[in-house]
Design a protein around this motif. Sequence first.
Motif, PDB file in Angstrom:
ATOM      1  N   GLU A 188       1.007  -1.219   0.059  1.00 15.97           N
ATOM      2  CA  GLU A 188      -0.067  -0.115   0.151  1.00 15.97           C
ATOM      3  C   GLU A 188       0.886   1.167   0.023  1.00 15.97           C
ATOM      4  O   GLU A 188       0.498   2.093  -0.782  1.00 15.97           O
ATOM      5  CB  GLU A 188      -0.902   0.089   1.290  1.00 15.97           C
ATOM      6  CG  GLU A 188      -1.825   1.182   1.274  1.00 15.97           C
ATOM      7  CD  GLU A 188      -2.762   1.201   2.723  1.00 15.97           C
ATOM      8  OE1 GLU A 188      -3.521   2.053   2.805  1.00 15.97           O
ATOM      9  OE2 GLU A 188      -2.201   0.424   3.692  1.00 15.97           O
ATOM     10  N   GLU A 192       1.113   4.145  -2.845  1.00 12.86           N
ATOM     11  CA  GLU A 192       0.999   5.463  -2.362  1.00 12.86           C
ATOM     12  C   GLU A 192       2.023   6.471  -2.702  1.00 12.86           C
ATOM     13  O   GLU A 192       1.981   7.900  -3.072  1.00 12.86           O
ATOM     14  CB  GLU A 192       0.659   5.842  -0.867  1.00 12.86           C
ATOM     15  CG  GLU A 192      -0.885   5.037  -0.581  1.00 12.86           C
ATOM     16  CD  GLU A 192      -1.179   5.045   0.698  1.00 12.86           C
ATOM     17  OE1 GLU A 192      -0.200   5.281   1.864  1.00 12.86           O
ATOM     18  OE2 GLU A 192      -2.415   4.727   1.057  1.00 12.86           O
ATOM     19  N   ILE A 195       1.417   7.272  -6.207  1.00 13.47           N
ATOM     20  CA  ILE A 195       0.587   8.227  -6.412  1.00 13.47           C
ATOM     21  C   ILE A 195       0.800   9.788  -6.382  1.00 13.47           C
ATOM     22  O   ILE A 195       0.525  10.678  -6.868  1.00 13.47           O
ATOM     23  CB  ILE A 195      -0.789   7.669  -5.606  1.00 13.47           C
ATOM     24  CG1 ILE A 195      -1.257   6.367  -5.917  1.00 13.47           C
ATOM     25  CG2 ILE A 195      -1.674   8.851  -5.728  1.00 13.47           C
ATOM     26  CD1 ILE A 195      -2.277   5.821  -5.017  1.00 13.47           C
ATOM     27  N   SER A 201      -3.912   6.123  -9.437  1.00 14.38           N
ATOM     28  CA  SER A 201      -4.291   5.270  -8.168  1.00 14.38           C
ATOM     29  C   SER A 201      -4.291   3.744  -8.398  1.00 14.38           C
ATOM     30  O   SER A 201      -3.697   2.846  -8.110  1.00 14.38           O
ATOM     31  CB  SER A 201      -5.360   5.427  -7.492  1.00 14.38           C
ATOM     32  OG  SER A 201      -5.453   4.550  -6.345  1.00 14.38           O
ATOM     33  N   SER A 202      -5.263   3.477  -9.727  1.00 13.35           N
ATOM     34  CA  SER A 202      -5.531   1.964 -10.102  1.00 13.35           C
ATOM     35  C   SER A 202      -4.243   1.286 -10.548  1.00 13.35           C
ATOM     36  O   SER A 202      -3.759   0.194 -10.243  1.00 13.35           O
ATOM     37  CB  SER A 202      -6.587   1.906 -11.220  1.00 13.35           C
ATOM     38  OG  SER A 202      -6.234   2.440 -12.127  1.00 13.35           O
ATOM     39  N   HIS A 205      -1.324   0.722  -7.717  1.00  8.27           N
ATOM     40  CA  HIS A 205      -1.780  -0.559  -6.890  1.00  8.27           C
ATOM     41  C   HIS A 205      -1.513  -1.734  -7.569  1.00  8.27           C
ATOM     42  O   HIS A 205      -1.090  -2.687  -6.993  1.00  8.27           O
ATOM     43  CB  HIS A 205      -3.267  -0.458  -6.376  1.00  8.27           C
ATOM     44  CG  HIS A 205      -3.507   0.618  -5.273  1.00  8.27           C
ATOM     45  ND1 HIS A 205      -2.864   0.277  -4.083  1.00  8.27           N
ATOM     46  CD2 HIS A 205      -4.030   1.859  -5.139  1.00  8.27           C
ATOM     47  CE1 HIS A 205      -3.063   1.277  -3.109  1.00  8.27           C
ATOM     48  NE2 HIS A 205      -3.769   2.262  -3.892  1.00  8.27           N
TER      49      HIS A 205
END
Length: 278
Positions: A188, A192, A195, A201-202, A205
């Motif tokens: 995670e 981040e 990002i 974001s997609s 991840h």
Amino acid sequence: MDPETDAHLRIGFIGAGNMAFGIAKGIISGNVLPANIKVSAPSKRNFGRFQEIGIAGTNSNVELVCGSDIVFVAVKPHLVREVLNGISPYITDRHIVVSVAAGVTLETLQELLPENTSVIRLMPNLPCIVQEGALLFTRGSCAKPADGALLRSLLQHCGLVEEGPEAWLDIHTGLSGSGVAFVYLFAEALAEGAIKMGMPSSLAHTIASQTVLGAGRVLRDSGKHPAQLRSEVCTPGGTTIYGLHTLEQGGVRASTMSAVESATERARQLGQKSTTRK
């Protein structure tokens, strides 16, 4: 073990949570037919996914035990005493009882079951669901080497299966059981970071999850020490060494070691509570 022996075993799971489901999926990837497996739980809420893979459910632990050769006790640690008290009168010398309850000791399990019962403690982890688990087990005083070999044969499709002393089980819980969540947290954080630097974001991840998966496979399959692999990624003055320096400044190594230690100690505390609760 003889595959035909596995195929005719009747296997029961008391508890219908993630661990039971993951182990059951692994077992039916081998020689055991779904029709020879049953799961029990107080409600039918979690039966759906078992039924989708051909495993029947019941609300009766006693019914399950009477129709099984191997019984997996896959309930929360604080429920183990109640569950074993309920099924103990129906456990015979043909049964192997396998507990996956974190922290509940062999001594406690053997006290709650009939004398000479074959008892095994097993610590799996969540990736059993995708047959990439790390499982460690230890045999009780009445469990024969053949019982351990049978369990290993059944679980071989769940992932890595090893046998060791009971003292290692709580450590395994901290390392591999809780460690899965530590890896998720790191994944995670990786995403981040991307990002923050402007990646959607997609996509961030997705790439983070693939990075963790790929790194894990290389680590497992290469047989190399993590430090060696890490050094192979670094180049003098390159991006990786700058990033590693930042991680070291943040104390990621010490924090991770402390996290495993804390999770291990908590597993031991749960075991002590299960021993003292009457």
